[in-house]
Write an enzyme that holds these catalytic residues in place. Sequence first.
Site, PDB file in Angstrom:
ATOM      1  N   ASN A 173       0.843  -1.199   0.000  1.00  0.00           N
ATOM      2  CA  ASN A 173       0.000   0.000   0.000  1.00  0.00           C
ATOM      3  C   ASN A 173       0.882   1.254   0.000  1.00  0.00           C
ATOM      4  O   ASN A 173       0.778   2.121   0.879  1.00  0.00           O
ATOM      5  CB  ASN A 173      -0.951  -0.004   1.200  1.00  0.00           C
ATOM      6  N   HIS A 205      -8.390   3.699   8.349  1.00  0.00           N
ATOM      7  CA  HIS A 205      -8.928   2.424   7.880  1.00  0.00           C
ATOM      8  C   HIS A 205     -10.352   2.177   8.385  1.00  0.00           C
ATOM      9  O   HIS A 205     -11.160   1.584   7.678  1.00  0.00           O
ATOM     10  CB  HIS A 205      -8.029   1.271   8.315  1.00  0.00           C
TER      11      HIS A 205
END
EC number: 2.3.1.-
Length: 494
Positions: free
Chosen positions: A349, A380
């Site tokens: 990521n 998140h």
Amino acid sequence: MAAEPPSSLSYRTTGSTCLHPLSEFLGIPLDQVNFVACQLFALFAAFWFRIYLSPGKTSPDVRHAFVTIFGIYFVIFCFGWYSVHLFVLVFMCYGIMVTASVSSIHRYSFFVAMGYLTICHVSRIYIFHYGILTTDFSGPLMIVTQKITTLAFQIHDGLGRRAEDLSAEQHRLAVKVKPTFLEYLSYLLNFMSVIAGPCNNFKDYIAFIEGRHIPTKLLEVNWKQRGFHSLPEPSPTRAVIHKLCMTLVSLLLFLTLTKSFPVTCLVDDWFVHKANFLTRLSYLYVVMQASKPKYYFAWTLADAVNNAAGFGFSGVDKNGNFCWDLLSNLNIWKIETATSFKMYLENWNIQTATWLKRVCYERVPWYPTVLTFVLSALWHGVYPGYYFTFLTGILVTVAARTVRSNYRRYFLSSRALKAVYDVVTWVVTQLSVSYTVAPFVMLAVEPTISLYKSMYFYLHIISLLIILFLPIKPHAHIQRQPQTLNSVNKKKKD
């Protein structure tokens, strides 16, 4: 893409249902089918955009309008009325950008964007009980939050700070003119990245739209020495084909490996009570490996879409090959061969890690590692599993850094010792990552505690013992001073 839901969570469809028969035939949730359909359509649209709406054939405004309209359509197609959340956040933060002072624009934009994202996370899960979808509306909202805050900080750097107080990278990316409304919408909602990202820098994006993206990179090379009389014209076709092959392999692995080793195996009675410790350790590694292909698929396909549009050129490597990895979100080879926790995180990521570094790690004066992990967890979502992962990640990161600083130098005296060190650290890294990220996939408290109890909390205990008994370098505790252009100039004078 968010993590897979446990089977106990309810599933609700969003967006278009015209692909429902295909979803039932393949046995794949409708939202996943919508996501893939949108991204494949985006791929063809990107090729058409690059060929027929190239900077030499049309104006930047037309290019901005095209990518924005298609982006809005894709969001509505995939997420239906939930897409309203995305548009509300975009318009609120545009208002902040227009009205707030440049000295405060980054703070207001950051707190509003992160606050709205958190409210959506909480309401979606705990108030309306929507559960977590494999591709739900929070995904695009998370990407837009990254872009909003990135742009706000870069405007602040360009208009609200002195050049000598900026780092070299901050100076290069600083935005010195606020974007127009069309540029703002285009940057946040363009069809290439609105569904699955990645986040990118505003100056890079505008250079792409205006046709300066590739020439700027090419001018860094002396082409006359290479026998060229004019600048070459790099084509992304080869890079796109390579990435599409990777997505196909990832899809096949998802349909086979991921289905064969679901995360629910980790709470089975056999795993928790009957398997021995080494079997649990090995099985946890296999299950976590099986959870990766969906991320490999989504991020590599998103990268291919941007490349097909002509965005993502990063320059020329030492062998003279054109590189299209400016927006790449992962390096699979480096992930699978990582010999340190740091190396693993740097290649997983990537664009989110870059965002965290630019808006948090480089800017906070105290405890940058801890605060960066906290921000990552908040971004998140609000599932407890995320916080188990990131809190464990802080411990493992500090412990790994401590071990490396104390012992690595003893293994560099010969190739044989270095090879032994690399093998051992590879095994330790892969097992540590599997242990650390398991709660991120499991989401809930009960299965996470059950898993960690069955593993005797071994990594937590080892990490704590390392931190307590091994010497840690002093700079880990002192206040960080980011290197600015001013500090670099002072060093040169000294």
